[in-house]
Each structure stands twice: as structure tokens, then as C-alpha cells.
Design a protein around this motif. Sequence first.
Motif, PDB file in Angstrom:
ATOM      1  N   ASN A   7     -14.028   9.943  17.917  1.00  0.00           N
ATOM      2  CA  ASN A   7     -12.799   9.250  17.543  1.00  0.00           C
ATOM      3  C   ASN A   7     -12.571   9.330  16.037  1.00  0.00           C
ATOM      4  O   ASN A   7     -11.462   9.629  15.588  1.00  0.00           O
ATOM      5  N   ASP A   8     -13.627   9.088  15.267  1.00  0.00           N
ATOM      6  CA  ASP A   8     -13.509   9.135  13.809  1.00  0.00           C
ATOM      7  C   ASP A   8     -13.119  10.531  13.336  1.00  0.00           C
ATOM      8  O   ASP A   8     -12.294  10.684  12.439  1.00  0.00           O
ATOM      9  N   ALA A   9     -13.712  11.553  13.928  1.00  0.00           N
ATOM     10  CA  ALA A   9     -13.467  12.933  13.501  1.00  0.00           C
ATOM     11  C   ALA A   9     -12.074  13.422  13.882  1.00  0.00           C
ATOM     12  O   ALA A   9     -11.407  14.095  13.099  1.00  0.00           O
ATOM     13  N   LEU A  10     -11.638  13.104  15.092  1.00  0.00           N
ATOM     14  CA  LEU A  10     -10.370  13.635  15.589  1.00  0.00           C
ATOM     15  C   LEU A  10      -9.176  12.764  15.245  1.00  0.00           C
ATOM     16  O   LEU A  10      -8.051  13.256  15.199  1.00  0.00           O
ATOM     17  N   GLY A  11      -9.418  11.493  15.029  1.00  0.00           N
ATOM     18  CA  GLY A  11      -8.339  10.579  14.673  1.00  0.00           C
ATOM     19  C   GLY A  11      -7.705   9.943  15.896  1.00  0.00           C
ATOM     20  O   GLY A  11      -7.651  10.528  16.971  1.00  0.00           O
ATOM     21  N   SER A  12      -7.221   8.741  15.691  1.00  0.00           N
ATOM     22  CA  SER A  12      -6.689   7.968  16.817  1.00  0.00           C
ATOM     23  C   SER A  12      -5.444   8.598  17.425  1.00  0.00           C
ATOM     24  O   SER A  12      -5.226   8.509  18.632  1.00  0.00           O
ATOM     25  N   LYS A  13      -4.604   9.260  16.618  1.00  0.00           N
ATOM     26  CA  LYS A  13      -3.401   9.879  17.174  1.00  0.00           C
ATOM     27  C   LYS A  13      -3.773  11.020  18.120  1.00  0.00           C
ATOM     28  O   LYS A  13      -3.213  11.140  19.206  1.00  0.00           O
ATOM     29  N   THR A  14      -4.697  11.860  17.708  1.00  0.00           N
ATOM     30  CA  THR A  14      -5.138  12.966  18.565  1.00  0.00           C
ATOM     31  C   THR A  14      -5.738  12.429  19.850  1.00  0.00           C
ATOM     32  O   THR A  14      -5.416  12.907  20.943  1.00  0.00           O
ATOM     33  N   ILE A  15      -6.596  11.433  19.738  1.00  0.00           N
ATOM     34  CA  ILE A  15      -7.236  10.859  20.928  1.00  0.00           C
ATOM     35  C   ILE A  15      -6.181  10.240  21.833  1.00  0.00           C
ATOM     36  O   ILE A  15      -6.208  10.421  23.054  1.00  0.00           O
ATOM     37  N   SER A  16      -5.230   9.526  21.252  1.00  0.00           N
ATOM     38  CA  SER A  16      -4.164   8.911  22.031  1.00  0.00           C
ATOM     39  C   SER A  16      -3.337   9.970  22.762  1.00  0.00           C
ATOM     40  O   SER A  16      -3.032   9.832  23.959  1.00  0.00           O
ATOM     41  N   ASP A  17      -2.977  11.042  22.045  1.00  0.00           N
ATOM     42  CA  ASP A  17      -2.198  12.131  22.658  1.00  0.00           C
ATOM     43  C   ASP A  17      -2.967  12.788  23.804  1.00  0.00           C
ATOM     44  O   ASP A  17      -2.408  13.052  24.871  1.00  0.00           O
ATOM     45  N   LEU A  18      -4.248  13.063  23.576  1.00  0.00           N
ATOM     46  CA  LEU A  18      -5.071  13.693  24.619  1.00  0.00           C
ATOM     47  C   LEU A  18      -5.206  12.796  25.840  1.00  0.00           C
ATOM     48  O   LEU A  18      -5.096  13.257  26.976  1.00  0.00           O
ATOM     49  N   ALA A  19      -5.466  11.521  25.599  1.00  0.00           N
ATOM     50  CA  ALA A  19      -5.642  10.577  26.710  1.00  0.00           C
ATOM     51  C   ALA A  19      -4.360  10.457  27.533  1.00  0.00           C
ATOM     52  O   ALA A  19      -4.406  10.457  28.765  1.00  0.00           O
ATOM     53  N   ARG A  20      -3.235  10.364  26.841  1.00  0.00           N
ATOM     54  CA  ARG A  20      -1.956  10.268  27.548  1.00  0.00           C
ATOM     55  C   ARG A  20      -1.730  11.516  28.396  1.00  0.00           C
ATOM     56  O   ARG A  20      -1.340  11.438  29.546  1.00  0.00           O
ATOM     57  N   GLN A  21      -1.981  12.695  27.812  1.00  0.00           N
ATOM     58  CA  GLN A  21      -1.766  13.938  28.538  1.00  0.00           C
ATOM     59  C   GLN A  21      -2.712  14.069  29.727  1.00  0.00           C
ATOM     60  O   GLN A  21      -2.337  14.570  30.775  1.00  0.00           O
ATOM     61  N   ALA A  22      -3.944  13.607  29.540  1.00  0.00           N
ATOM     62  CA  ALA A  22      -4.948  13.709  30.606  1.00  0.00           C
ATOM     63  C   ALA A  22      -4.776  12.613  31.663  1.00  0.00           C
ATOM     64  O   ALA A  22      -5.330  12.713  32.757  1.00  0.00           O
ATOM     65  N   GLY A  23      -4.033  11.567  31.322  1.00  0.00           N
ATOM     66  CA  GLY A  23      -3.804  10.488  32.281  1.00  0.00           C
ATOM     67  C   GLY A  23      -4.978   9.534  32.426  1.00  0.00           C
ATOM     68  O   GLY A  23      -5.174   8.935  33.481  1.00  0.00           O
ATOM     69  N   ILE A  24      -5.763   9.372  31.358  1.00  0.00           N
ATOM     70  CA  ILE A  24      -6.886   8.442  31.383  1.00  0.00           C
ATOM     71  C   ILE A  24      -6.863   7.611  30.103  1.00  0.00           C
ATOM     72  O   ILE A  24      -6.156   7.938  29.152  1.00  0.00           O
ATOM     73  N   SER A  25      -7.661   6.555  30.071  1.00  0.00           N
ATOM     74  CA  SER A  25      -7.692   5.699  28.886  1.00  0.00           C
ATOM     75  C   SER A  25      -8.378   6.429  27.728  1.00  0.00           C
ATOM     76  O   SER A  25      -9.157   7.368  27.932  1.00  0.00           O
TER      77      SER A  25
END
Length: 153
Positions: A98-116
Motif C-alpha cells: 500500500n505504501d509503495a503503490l499509493g492509496s489511489k492505485t490500490i483503490s483503482d485496482l480494488a474497484r476494477q477487481a471487485g474486491i475490497s
Amino acid sequence: MGIFDDAVPGGNISKPIMIALGALLVGKLLGAGGSQTDPAAQQANPQANPQTGDGGLLGGLGGLGGLLGKLTEAGQGDTVDSWVQPGQNKPIAPGSLNDALGSKTISDLARQAGISEQELLNQLSTVLPGVVDKLTPRGQLPTQEQIATLFRS
């Protein structure tokens, strides 16, 4: 998804995580309709190089090389090296991802993948070391096209 099954504990990567891995490693979204780039992100990053996947969904993360670079910049260089080089893979904590990729990237990936977001981080921290290890059997990064071909198979 076949090719990466032996790269992860338990031998199986779920579809949501394959979608997230595709976005991270190829810079494209892999969904039910196949793969597609995000033209808006490409326009937002005119310096992007379509040959390397820079400027894809994740704002120019840059595929596998960009992902490993982000992790290295965030202090995870020894961990990343253990994945790329032969030998035992060091684990990575979900929080470190999370720290390395950033919250926006993680949020975008999670939304696209359909998981939290937490589920995404937990699963990525488990599968990423083995997947990167499998993609770099001789300690060299494959091309974006080689990675994309694996995700299409």
C-alpha cells in the motif's frame, strides 16, 4: 489461470487478483471482455511509451519494471531482488504494498477487481512474490509483450 498456478501458495489465483495483476504487470485491464487500455490515462500522460505499457490504467506505473521500481523506491529493494533473482522469495507485507503503490492505485485496482482494498492487498502480498519470480526465471525482466501474452493464454 494456468501459467501462474504453481507460482502461488495453494496453486490458484482468483480472477479478481488476475485482473489486478494484469493491470499492474501489463498496464492493462483484463476483464471478461478481454484486455483494453485506458485511453484517458494515456492522454493524461503524453510522455507514455505504448511499447512498454507506460501510461496505462495506473498513470504510468510502467508494467512490471515500473512496479518493481516503485517497490524499490519505497525501501523494498532487497525484497524485490529476492523475487527477481534465483533463491528464496522474501515476503512483503500488505501495508508495504500500500505504501509503495499509493492509496489511489490500490483503490483503482480494488474497484476494477471487485474486491475490497484490504482483500486486494492481502492477496497481492501473497501472490506477487511468486508471480514475479516465475516471470523472471533467469533474473531478467520479460518484455511487456511477453507478459501480455502470458495473460492472454
